[in-house]
Design a protein around this motif. Sequence first.
Motif, PDB file in Angstrom:
ATOM      1  N   ASP A  57     -11.717   6.691  12.864  1.00 35.54           N
ATOM      2  CA  ASP A  57     -10.413   7.556  12.711  1.00 35.54           C
ATOM      3  C   ASP A  57      -9.384   6.523  13.521  1.00 35.54           C
ATOM      4  N   LYS A  78      -5.784  -4.415   7.807  1.00 37.32           N
ATOM      5  CA  LYS A  78      -4.605  -3.811   7.019  1.00 37.32           C
ATOM      6  C   LYS A  78      -4.440  -4.252   5.686  1.00 37.32           C
ATOM      7  N   PHE A  82      -8.599  -0.387   2.209  1.00 32.55           N
ATOM      8  CA  PHE A  82      -7.567   0.579   1.488  1.00 32.55           C
ATOM      9  C   PHE A  82      -7.645   1.847   2.528  1.00 32.55           C
ATOM     10  N   ASN A  83      -6.495   2.452   2.723  1.00 29.43           N
ATOM     11  CA  ASN A  83      -6.338   3.543   3.512  1.00 29.43           C
ATOM     12  C   ASN A  83      -6.764   3.183   5.029  1.00 29.43           C
ATOM     13  N   CYS A  84      -6.508   1.993   5.461  1.00 27.32           N
ATOM     14  CA  CYS A  84      -7.114   1.723   6.791  1.00 27.32           C
ATOM     15  C   CYS A  84      -6.509   2.676   7.823  1.00 27.32           C
ATOM     16  N   PRO A  85      -7.552   3.108   8.848  1.00 27.22           N
ATOM     17  CA  PRO A  85      -7.057   3.811   9.748  1.00 27.22           C
ATOM     18  C   PRO A  85      -6.026   3.458  10.578  1.00 27.22           C
ATOM     19  N   ASP A 106       0.004   0.101  13.891  1.00 21.04           N
ATOM     20  CA  ASP A 106       0.752   1.311  13.875  1.00 21.04           C
ATOM     21  C   ASP A 106       1.468   1.377  15.103  1.00 21.04           C
ATOM     22  N   SER A 128      -2.547  12.414  12.802  1.00 19.86           N
ATOM     23  CA  SER A 128      -2.669  12.198  11.211  1.00 19.86           C
ATOM     24  C   SER A 128      -3.899  12.258  10.683  1.00 19.86           C
ATOM     25  N   ARG A 129      -4.881  12.189  11.575  1.00 19.57           N
ATOM     26  CA  ARG A 129      -6.294  12.102  10.904  1.00 19.57           C
ATOM     27  C   ARG A 129      -6.873  13.446  10.965  1.00 19.57           C
TER      28      ARG A 129
END
Length: 135
Positions: A57, A78, A82-85, A106, A128-129
């Motif tokens: 996560d 990154k 795809f959609n890396c945590p 991030d 956000s997770r």
Amino acid sequence: MNSRPLKVLVYSDDVHTREQVLLALGRRPHPDLPEVTYVEVSTEPVVIQNMDAGEIDLAVLDGEAVPAGGMGIAKQLKDEIFNCPPIVVLTGRPQDAWLATWSRADAAVPHPIDPIKLAETVVALLRSRVPATTS
């Protein structure tokens, strides 16, 4: 509320750095979030393997780790996942935050680790997770 524990990967070649991260965050960094479980990793290939598996996560990567620094790993993750945590990079000093931006992390938290700053940063990204619940 989602009761599935959140999985946080902690990467550093230094066991003391990993220990500091775990102590700063604890099992439940915030009452609004589910419990957190940790995957402690000391080598780049194991970071990639865990991240590719898709069950992480959030990742905390030590930018000062050797031979593979967390910033380079963050950039690779990154670019490739795809959609890396979310990724938090631990930088050597506050002035290195621009490198964390280059790595597409991030967030960045400087060494020495400030437990409050690290926890606030991780909690903001973990929110956000967690799916929002409706009453």
